[in-house]
Write an enzyme that holds these catalytic residues in place. Structure first.
Site, PDB file in Angstrom:
ATOM      1  N   TYR A  78       4.469   6.357  10.218  1.00  0.00           N
ATOM      2  CA  TYR A  78       3.549   5.274   9.852  1.00  0.00           C
ATOM      3  C   TYR A  78       4.284   4.157   9.107  1.00  0.00           C
ATOM      4  O   TYR A  78       4.065   2.982   9.388  1.00  0.00           O
ATOM      5  CB  TYR A  78       2.408   5.818   8.993  1.00  0.00           C
ATOM      6  CG  TYR A  78       1.266   4.834   8.811  1.00  0.00           C
ATOM      7  CD1 TYR A  78       1.253   3.935   7.742  1.00  0.00           C
ATOM      8  CD2 TYR A  78       0.203   4.801   9.708  1.00  0.00           C
ATOM      9  CE1 TYR A  78       0.221   3.027   7.571  1.00  0.00           C
ATOM     10  CE2 TYR A  78      -0.841   3.885   9.550  1.00  0.00           C
ATOM     11  CZ  TYR A  78      -0.812   2.999   8.477  1.00  0.00           C
ATOM     12  OH  TYR A  78      -1.843   2.087   8.321  1.00  0.00           O
ATOM     13  N   LYS A 106       1.415  -0.326  15.096  1.00  0.00           N
ATOM     14  CA  LYS A 106       2.807  -0.455  15.551  1.00  0.00           C
ATOM     15  C   LYS A 106       3.078  -1.708  16.384  1.00  0.00           C
ATOM     16  O   LYS A 106       4.240  -2.097  16.507  1.00  0.00           O
ATOM     17  CB  LYS A 106       3.186   0.782  16.386  1.00  0.00           C
ATOM     18  CG  LYS A 106       3.275   2.052  15.585  1.00  0.00           C
ATOM     19  CD  LYS A 106       4.379   1.998  14.563  1.00  0.00           C
ATOM     20  CE  LYS A 106       4.147   2.965  13.415  1.00  0.00           C
ATOM     21  NZ  LYS A 106       4.548   2.389  12.125  1.00  0.00           N
ATOM     22  N   PRO A 130      -3.692   0.240  18.874  1.00  0.00           N
ATOM     23  CA  PRO A 130      -3.449  -0.240  17.506  1.00  0.00           C
ATOM     24  C   PRO A 130      -3.608   0.829  16.413  1.00  0.00           C
ATOM     25  O   PRO A 130      -3.305   0.571  15.262  1.00  0.00           O
ATOM     26  CB  PRO A 130      -4.482  -1.354  17.337  1.00  0.00           C
ATOM     27  CG  PRO A 130      -5.485  -1.129  18.376  1.00  0.00           C
ATOM     28  CD  PRO A 130      -4.815  -0.435  19.500  1.00  0.00           C
ATOM     29  N   HIS A 145       0.839  -1.200   0.000  1.00  0.00           N
ATOM     30  CA  HIS A 145       0.000   0.000   0.000  1.00  0.00           C
ATOM     31  C   HIS A 145       0.876   1.253   0.000  1.00  0.00           C
ATOM     32  O   HIS A 145       1.794   1.378   0.795  1.00  0.00           O
ATOM     33  CB  HIS A 145      -0.914   0.024   1.237  1.00  0.00           C
ATOM     34  CG  HIS A 145      -2.169  -0.783   1.056  1.00  0.00           C
ATOM     35  ND1 HIS A 145      -3.318  -0.522   1.766  1.00  0.00           N
ATOM     36  CD2 HIS A 145      -2.438  -1.838   0.259  1.00  0.00           C
ATOM     37  CE1 HIS A 145      -4.262  -1.377   1.391  1.00  0.00           C
ATOM     38  NE2 HIS A 145      -3.754  -2.192   0.482  1.00  0.00           N
TER      39      HIS A 145
HETATM   40  P1  FAS Z   1       1.684 -12.174  21.706  1.00  0.00           P
HETATM   41  O1  FAS Z   1       0.784 -11.783  22.840  1.00  0.00           O
HETATM   42  O2  FAS Z   1       1.169 -12.183  20.312  1.00  0.00           O
HETATM   43  O3  FAS Z   1       2.261 -13.664  21.963  1.00  0.00           O
HETATM   44  C1  FAS Z   1       2.659 -14.043  23.256  1.00  0.00           C
HETATM   45  C2  FAS Z   1       2.590 -15.562  23.319  1.00  0.00           C
HETATM   46  O4  FAS Z   1       3.064 -15.979  24.608  1.00  0.00           O
HETATM   47  C3  FAS Z   1       1.154 -16.068  23.193  1.00  0.00           C
HETATM   48  O5  FAS Z   1       1.087 -17.092  22.227  1.00  0.00           O
HETATM   49  C4  FAS Z   1       0.821 -16.575  24.594  1.00  0.00           C
HETATM   50  O6  FAS Z   1      -0.044 -17.694  24.571  1.00  0.00           O
HETATM   51  C5  FAS Z   1       2.191 -16.958  25.118  1.00  0.00           C
HETATM   52  N1  FAS Z   1       2.258 -16.955  26.586  1.00  0.00           N
HETATM   53  C6  FAS Z   1       1.694 -16.075  27.444  1.00  0.00           C
HETATM   54  N2  FAS Z   1       1.989 -16.415  28.726  1.00  0.00           N
HETATM   55  C7  FAS Z   1       2.773 -17.548  28.661  1.00  0.00           C
HETATM   56  C8  FAS Z   1       3.390 -18.380  29.635  1.00  0.00           C
HETATM   57  N3  FAS Z   1       3.245 -18.138  30.943  1.00  0.00           N
HETATM   58  N4  FAS Z   1       4.111 -19.441  29.217  1.00  0.00           N
HETATM   59  C9  FAS Z   1       4.258 -19.695  27.877  1.00  0.00           C
HETATM   60  N5  FAS Z   1       3.695 -18.947  26.898  1.00  0.00           N
HETATM   61  C10 FAS Z   1       2.947 -17.880  27.304  1.00  0.00           C
HETATM   62  N6  FAS Z   1      -0.989  -4.720  16.626  1.00  0.00           N
HETATM   63  C11 FAS Z   1      -1.043  -4.062  15.446  1.00  0.00           C
HETATM   64  O7  FAS Z   1       0.015  -3.672  14.932  1.00  0.00           O
HETATM   65  N7  FAS Z   1      -2.256  -3.823  14.843  1.00  0.00           N
HETATM   66  C12 FAS Z   1      -3.438  -4.279  15.378  1.00  0.00           C
HETATM   67  O8  FAS Z   1      -4.497  -4.061  14.821  1.00  0.00           O
HETATM   68  C13 FAS Z   1      -3.416  -4.993  16.588  1.00  0.00           C
HETATM   69  N8  FAS Z   1      -4.572  -5.482  17.160  1.00  0.00           N
HETATM   70  C14 FAS Z   1      -4.496  -6.159  18.357  1.00  0.00           C
HETATM   71  C15 FAS Z   1      -5.649  -6.689  18.985  1.00  0.00           C
HETATM   72  C16 FAS Z   1      -5.575  -7.371  20.215  1.00  0.00           C
HETATM   73  C17 FAS Z   1      -6.821  -7.940  20.855  1.00  0.00           C
HETATM   74  C18 FAS Z   1      -4.329  -7.516  20.850  1.00  0.00           C
HETATM   75  C19 FAS Z   1      -4.228  -8.225  22.196  1.00  0.00           C
HETATM   76  C20 FAS Z   1      -3.181  -7.010  20.251  1.00  0.00           C
HETATM   77  C21 FAS Z   1      -3.256  -6.340  18.994  1.00  0.00           C
HETATM   78  N9  FAS Z   1      -2.121  -5.850  18.364  1.00  0.00           N
HETATM   79  C22 FAS Z   1      -2.150  -5.178  17.190  1.00  0.00           C
HETATM   80  C23 FAS Z   1      -0.849  -6.024  18.957  1.00  0.00           C
HETATM   81  C24 FAS Z   1      -0.388  -7.434  18.641  1.00  0.00           C
HETATM   82  O9  FAS Z   1      -0.365  -7.607  17.245  1.00  0.00           O
HETATM   83  C25 FAS Z   1       0.952  -7.614  19.292  1.00  0.00           C
HETATM   84  O10 FAS Z   1       1.795  -6.498  19.073  1.00  0.00           O
HETATM   85  C26 FAS Z   1       1.644  -8.867  18.852  1.00  0.00           C
HETATM   86  O11 FAS Z   1       0.783  -9.951  19.038  1.00  0.00           O
HETATM   87  C27 FAS Z   1       2.908  -8.982  19.682  1.00  0.00           C
HETATM   88  O12 FAS Z   1       3.410 -10.251  19.512  1.00  0.00           O
HETATM   89  P2  FAS Z   1       4.121 -11.004  20.741  1.00  0.00           P
HETATM   90  O13 FAS Z   1       5.081 -10.077  21.389  1.00  0.00           O
HETATM   91  O14 FAS Z   1       4.596 -12.299  20.187  1.00  0.00           O
HETATM   92  O15 FAS Z   1       2.962 -11.234  21.822  1.00  0.00           O
HETATM   93  C1  PHB Z   2      -5.611  -4.128  10.916  1.00  0.00           C
HETATM   94  O1  PHB Z   2      -5.967  -4.925  11.816  1.00  0.00           O
HETATM   95  O2  PHB Z   2      -5.642  -4.428   9.697  1.00  0.00           O
HETATM   96  C2  PHB Z   2      -5.121  -2.752  11.315  1.00  0.00           C
HETATM   97  C3  PHB Z   2      -5.223  -2.354  12.638  1.00  0.00           C
HETATM   98  C4  PHB Z   2      -4.770  -1.097  12.991  1.00  0.00           C
HETATM   99  C5  PHB Z   2      -4.226  -0.250  12.003  1.00  0.00           C
HETATM  100  C6  PHB Z   2      -4.118  -0.667  10.685  1.00  0.00           C
HETATM  101  C7  PHB Z   2      -4.578  -1.933  10.330  1.00  0.00           C
HETATM  102  O3  PHB Z   2      -3.796   0.998  12.336  1.00  0.00           O
END
Ligand code: FAS
Ligand code: PHB
Length: 390
Positions: free
Chosen positions: A383, A296, A292, A72
């Site tokens: 961004y 980032k 979000p 994009h």
């Molecule tokens: P994660 O949380 O993805 O992974 C951590 C892992 O550790 C999980 O699999 C968990 O099961 C495991 N774990 C936890 N406790 C443990 C333990 N005691 N023992 C062993 N394993 C354990 N980011 C964006 O950029 N855009 C978005 O739109 C966006 N939407 C999001 C929506 C939600 C609901 C959430 C919660 C986050 C969102 N994020 C978004 C942020 C998200 O993408 C995170 O930045 C990303 O998952 C980070 O990855 P990890 O650091 O691997 O953490």
């Molecule tokens: C997405 O989930 O696609 C997403 C979320 C937040 C953004 C952009 C894209 O700012």
């Protein structure tokens, strides 16, 4: 069991770190408390920065992203009855890649299997020991058996609610947090996107975002109350609210359909400092959370892992500078992304205490933003992602 690096968590941070350490010939294990299906079921990020794309390529898992991802060049801002395109490529010479976190995670899992690398899933009672000494250990239970892993280092890639940060004495860490007074209701649906690029909309009723996963699958969000329960939101209610927050031309051409996933995510800004405690490092959501809005979260997780994998590789080649400076260098980029995510969230959402003056400030800043190339360039370079070492 003995290894060089014990990684807690098999989300994108843990899996990407494992892939990069494997490429560097560094022995490691990944210990995850959920099942692979559960990890893949979490619908999260959708936009990748160039830094993230480069790291996925370096890990040998970028092929499907380049084949199926959507590059994009820009996105639309809608506010006060106006619409303005932020031309990322013209302003910065760079693009972003629309490719869901689920697919990134799947690609990393598949590469791990192909390389014959195991991951301990469904681990319970994961505990960290002696990471302030020189012989850290991880204990856990899997398939009903107790296990102990002796490692040189432990990396907490276990997310915001993980065990790694919780294992650090509170007086050894400083945390910074801002909880926003609203959430995002997100819907995944197999319908064509309303627009070929993302739309960020600020409306009197609240924020809305039209994103996508492909040309046949959308990811749409509306700002909602923290008191809302996802069961209260029928699909029809979501579509009606989304259309009310978008320009009339988008509302008119929007294709709706049944949600295949629907969830409410709270928004918070959070940072834990430092990100190293003796032989324990934190990476990704284990150390920081961003709202979000700026896309980032996943990208910061990737850049932490990029810095840490290089640092660990250098360590095993006799140079400890990287691990000694990891926390400082990671936090430098993290805080700039925290600022951008907070700024964009503050600009585009309706807060209970915004008030008439606050609304005028939001309108004035948006009007200035779209009329100033300098302001748009500043937004665009944040961004698309700042350099890894910034
Ligand atoms: P994660 O949380 O993805 O992974 C951590 C892992 O550790 C999980 O699999 C968990 O099961 C495991 N774990 C936890 N406790 C443990 C333990 N005691 N023992 C062993 N394993 C354990 N980011 C964006 O950029 N855009 C978005 O739109 C966006 N939407 C999001 C929506 C939600 C609901 C959430 C919660 C986050 C969102 N994020 C978004 C942020 C998200 O993408 C995170 O930045 C990303 O998952 C980070 O990855 P990890 O650091 O691997 O953490
Ligand atoms: C997405 O989930 O696609 C997403 C979320 C937040 C953004 C952009 C894209 O700012």
């Amino acid at each position: 069991m003995r290894t060089q690096v014990a990684i807690i968590g098999a989300g994108p941070s843990g899996l990407l770190l494992g892939a990069l350490l494997h490429k560097a010939g560094i022995d490691h294990v990944i210990i995850e408390r959920q099942s692979p299906d559960y990890v893949l079921s979490r619908i999260r990020a959708g936009v990748l920065e160039q830094v993230t794309m480069d790291l996925l390529d370096a890990a040998g898992v970028g092929a499907r992203m380049h084949r199926e991802g959507l590059p994009h060049d820009g996105f639309d801002l809608c506010f006060d009855g106006r619409r303005h395109r932020i031309d990322l490529h013209a302003l910065t010479g760079r693009k972003v890649m629309v490719y869901g976190q689920t697919e990134v995670t799947r690609d990393l899992m598949d590469a791990r299997t192909a390389a014959g690398l195991g991951t301990v899933y469904n681990a319970s009672d994961v505990q960290l020991h002696d990471f302030n000494g020189t012989q850290p250990r991880v204990t856990f239970t899997a398939k009903g058996e107790a296990h102990e892993v002796h490692a040189d280092f432990i990396v907490g890639c276990d997310g915001f609610h993980g065990v790694a940060r919780a294992s650090v004495p509170t007086d050894a860490m400083q945390t910074f947090e801002k909880v926003y007074p609203f959430g995002w209701l997100g819907v995944l649906a197999d319908v064509p996107p309303v627009h070929e690029e993302l739309i960020y909309a600020s409306d009197e009723r609240g924020f809305a975002l039209c994103s996508m996963r492909s040309k046949s699958r959308v990811r749409y969000y509306v700002q909602c109350s923290l008191e809302d329960k996802v069961e209260q939101w029928s699909d029809d209610a979501f579509w009606d609210e989304l259309k009310r927050r978008l320009p009339a031309e988008d509302a008119a051409r929007m294709v709706t359909g049944p949600s295949i996933e629907k969830s409410i995510a709270p928004l918070r800004s959070f940072v834990a400092e430092p990100m190293r405690f003796g032989r324990l490092f934190l990476a990704g959501d284990a150390a920081h959370i961003v709202p979000p809005t700026g896309a980032k979260g996943l990208n910061l997780a990737a850049s932490d892992v990029g810095l840490l994998s290089h640092a660990l590789t250098d360590y095993y080649r006799g140079n400890a500078v990287g691990i000694d400076t990891y926390s400082e260098r990671a936090l430098s980029r993290i805080w700039k992304a925290e600022r951008f995510s907070w700024w964009f969230t503050s600009l585009m959402h309706r807060f209970p205490d915004t008030g008439a003056f606050g609304r005028r400030m939001q309108s004035a800043e948006l009007d200035y933003l779209v009329k100033s190339e300098a302001a748009m360039t500043a937004m665009a370079e944040n961004y698309v992602g700042l350099p890894l070492n910034v």
